[in-house]
Write a protein that holds these residues in place. Sequence first.
Motif, PDB file in Angstrom:
ATOM      1  N   MET A   1       0.832  -1.202   0.000  1.00 16.40           N
ATOM      2  CA  MET A   1       0.000   0.000   0.000  1.00 16.40           C
ATOM      3  C   MET A   1       0.868   1.253   0.000  1.00 16.40           C
ATOM      4  O   MET A   1       1.818   1.346   0.758  1.00 16.40           O
ATOM      5  CB  MET A   1      -0.904   0.002   1.242  1.00 16.40           C
ATOM      6  CG  MET A   1      -1.789   1.242   1.338  1.00 16.40           C
ATOM      7  SD  MET A   1      -2.493   1.477   2.983  1.00 16.40           S
ATOM      8  CE  MET A   1      -1.059   1.952   3.901  1.00 16.40           C
ATOM      9  N   ASP A   2       0.520   2.207  -0.841  1.00 14.71           N
ATOM     10  CA  ASP A   2       1.194   3.502  -0.873  1.00 14.71           C
ATOM     11  C   ASP A   2       0.305   4.509  -0.168  1.00 14.71           C
ATOM     12  O   ASP A   2      -0.743   4.905  -0.683  1.00 14.71           O
ATOM     13  CB  ASP A   2       1.452   3.913  -2.333  1.00 14.71           C
ATOM     14  CG  ASP A   2       2.175   5.239  -2.431  1.00 14.71           C
ATOM     15  OD1 ASP A   2       2.522   5.791  -1.371  1.00 14.71           O
ATOM     16  OD2 ASP A   2       2.389   5.703  -3.570  1.00 14.71           O
ATOM     17  N   SER A   3       0.714   4.949   1.046  1.00 16.93           N
ATOM     18  CA  SER A   3      -0.142   5.825   1.851  1.00 16.93           C
ATOM     19  C   SER A   3      -0.400   7.152   1.167  1.00 16.93           C
ATOM     20  O   SER A   3      -1.402   7.807   1.427  1.00 16.93           O
ATOM     21  CB  SER A   3       0.489   6.064   3.227  1.00 16.93           C
ATOM     22  OG  SER A   3       1.748   6.695   3.088  1.00 16.93           O
ATOM     23  N   ARG A  43     -13.314   1.326  -3.317  1.00 10.29           N
ATOM     24  CA  ARG A  43     -12.104   2.011  -3.782  1.00 10.29           C
ATOM     25  C   ARG A  43     -11.121   2.229  -2.639  1.00 10.29           C
ATOM     26  O   ARG A  43      -9.905   2.115  -2.824  1.00 10.29           O
ATOM     27  CB  ARG A  43     -12.472   3.349  -4.421  1.00 10.29           C
ATOM     28  CG  ARG A  43     -13.185   3.203  -5.764  1.00 10.29           C
ATOM     29  CD  ARG A  43     -13.530   4.544  -6.360  1.00 10.29           C
ATOM     30  NE  ARG A  43     -14.151   4.405  -7.674  1.00 10.29           N
ATOM     31  CZ  ARG A  43     -14.675   5.405  -8.373  1.00 10.29           C
ATOM     32  NH1 ARG A  43     -14.656   6.645  -7.865  1.00 10.29           N
ATOM     33  NH2 ARG A  43     -15.223   5.193  -9.561  1.00 10.29           N
ATOM     34  N   GLU A  45     -10.794   0.318  -0.017  1.00  7.64           N
ATOM     35  CA  GLU A  45     -10.194  -0.990   0.274  1.00  7.64           C
ATOM     36  C   GLU A  45      -9.117  -1.338  -0.754  1.00  7.64           C
ATOM     37  O   GLU A  45      -8.092  -1.938  -0.410  1.00  7.64           O
ATOM     38  CB  GLU A  45     -11.272  -2.062   0.326  1.00  7.64           C
ATOM     39  CG  GLU A  45     -12.165  -1.925   1.556  1.00  7.64           C
ATOM     40  CD  GLU A  45     -13.291  -2.949   1.608  1.00  7.64           C
ATOM     41  OE1 GLU A  45     -13.700  -3.340   2.721  1.00  7.64           O
ATOM     42  OE2 GLU A  45     -13.772  -3.363   0.523  1.00  7.64           O
ATOM     43  N   ALA A  46      -9.336  -0.921  -1.999  1.00 11.26           N
ATOM     44  CA  ALA A  46      -8.303  -1.145  -3.020  1.00 11.26           C
ATOM     45  C   ALA A  46      -7.061  -0.321  -2.716  1.00 11.26           C
ATOM     46  O   ALA A  46      -5.932  -0.791  -2.895  1.00 11.26           O
ATOM     47  CB  ALA A  46      -8.857  -0.790  -4.405  1.00 11.26           C
ATOM     48  N   GLU A  47      -7.252   0.911  -2.223  1.00 13.00           N
ATOM     49  CA  GLU A  47      -6.116   1.757  -1.870  1.00 13.00           C
ATOM     50  C   GLU A  47      -5.371   1.208  -0.648  1.00 13.00           C
ATOM     51  O   GLU A  47      -4.137   1.191  -0.601  1.00 13.00           O
ATOM     52  CB  GLU A  47      -6.587   3.182  -1.571  1.00 13.00           C
ATOM     53  CG  GLU A  47      -7.091   3.933  -2.793  1.00 13.00           C
ATOM     54  CD  GLU A  47      -7.739   5.272  -2.447  1.00 13.00           C
ATOM     55  OE1 GLU A  47      -8.059   6.021  -3.382  1.00 13.00           O
ATOM     56  OE2 GLU A  47      -7.921   5.558  -1.247  1.00 13.00           O
ATOM     57  N   VAL A  48      -6.148   0.740   0.344  1.00 17.00           N
ATOM     58  CA  VAL A  48      -5.552   0.232   1.573  1.00 17.00           C
ATOM     59  C   VAL A  48      -4.921  -1.141   1.351  1.00 17.00           C
ATOM     60  O   VAL A  48      -3.945  -1.514   2.005  1.00 17.00           O
ATOM     61  CB  VAL A  48      -6.611   0.175   2.695  1.00 17.00           C
ATOM     62  CG1 VAL A  48      -6.092  -0.527   3.939  1.00 17.00           C
ATOM     63  CG2 VAL A  48      -7.080   1.586   3.049  1.00 17.00           C
ATOM     64  N   GLY A  49      -5.503  -1.908   0.429  1.00 19.05           N
ATOM     65  CA  GLY A  49      -4.988  -3.248   0.154  1.00 19.05           C
ATOM     66  C   GLY A  49      -5.546  -4.311   1.078  1.00 19.05           C
ATOM     67  O   GLY A  49      -5.016  -5.426   1.134  1.00 19.05           O
ATOM     68  N   GLN A  50      -6.606  -3.981   1.799  1.00 16.53           N
ATOM     69  CA  GLN A  50      -7.255  -4.947   2.701  1.00 16.53           C
ATOM     70  C   GLN A  50      -8.642  -4.417   3.045  1.00 16.53           C
ATOM     71  O   GLN A  50      -8.933  -3.235   2.877  1.00 16.53           O
ATOM     72  CB  GLN A  50      -6.420  -5.140   3.973  1.00 16.53           C
ATOM     73  CG  GLN A  50      -6.135  -3.859   4.737  1.00 16.53           C
ATOM     74  CD  GLN A  50      -5.209  -4.080   5.917  1.00 16.53           C
ATOM     75  OE1 GLN A  50      -5.506  -4.887   6.800  1.00 16.53           O
ATOM     76  NE2 GLN A  50      -4.077  -3.364   5.914  1.00 16.53           N
TER      77      GLN A  50
END
Length: 323
Positions: A1-3, A43, A45-50
């Motif tokens: 994940m890229d914060s 979206r 959840e896709a950014e966070v990766g979980q």
Amino acid sequence: MDSVGLDVNRLRVLGAIARRGSMTGAAADLQYTPSAISQQVRRLEAEVGQPVLERHTRGVRLTDAGRAIVRHLASIDNQLAALQSELDDIAGLRAGSLRLGTFPTVAASLLPVAVNRFHQEHPGVDLKVVSARLEQLMEHLERRRVEMTLLWDYPWSRIEVPELELIELLQDPTEVVVSATHHLAGRGEVRMAELAHESWVTRGGAHPVAEVLSWTALRAGFEPTVAFEANDYQEAQAMVAVGLGVALAPRLALANLRDDVTVLSLGDEAPRRRILLAALKGRSPTPAERAMAQVLRDVGAEAAADLGSARAARDGGSATPPS
């Protein structure tokens, strides 16, 4: 994940879900449709990766990741509000900073008026001023040590640097300084040729006014005899006052004039230097820079008007030089 890729608005959507306990309640609060809320969560959840929510028949529940986001959300909102407040202060000239370059004769004449006016209008802006010679000022600007700087040039030596944006503030005429007892002291205006047999006080160290003297004397048909090279204009005035010679000086260098010297105009013969405000091209000026540029324009226009009035009064009150 890229914060860095996290969308703050989606974080706020999750915060609304946690606050209301359901996607429907969050949709009502945020004036979204339930499907738009669901899409924002996917979206995120896709950014966070979980997953950030666990969905069940009775509604939704935050996951560990979701609880972590909600726990930090208040701090994020506070920091963003503080940032917006600071940006508003900078835009409104209640905060911010400005580094301005200048040179001695302007620093002793025009600039105090401009700085005082700027401080009165924008007391929250941190203003720093650096005084230096022309070459150093150009270097300061190029190396971003200052955002803008005052410069000068003469007709025979124009500043032609494509990277600079130049604003002319006023034209500063060269004038003649003689002692109060000099035989020309009663004259308002003199021609350079009348000074061919005078001794001259000038500035040492390859100072620009020495070049002005050479250029102006050459046009008048003589080679000047230099009796003294001064370190500054006050020292030059002192030597003129005791009769060691006469001197040339830009009018702005004579803001602090001694009682035992007087100033004569060279009329249309006078070389005029441009007083310029310079900044690098291709960058957007800050609100503080725009405000200072306007203050300097106003002060420059007032100084130009004063110079014109002084010359008109001198022309009207003095005898015309003989032909």
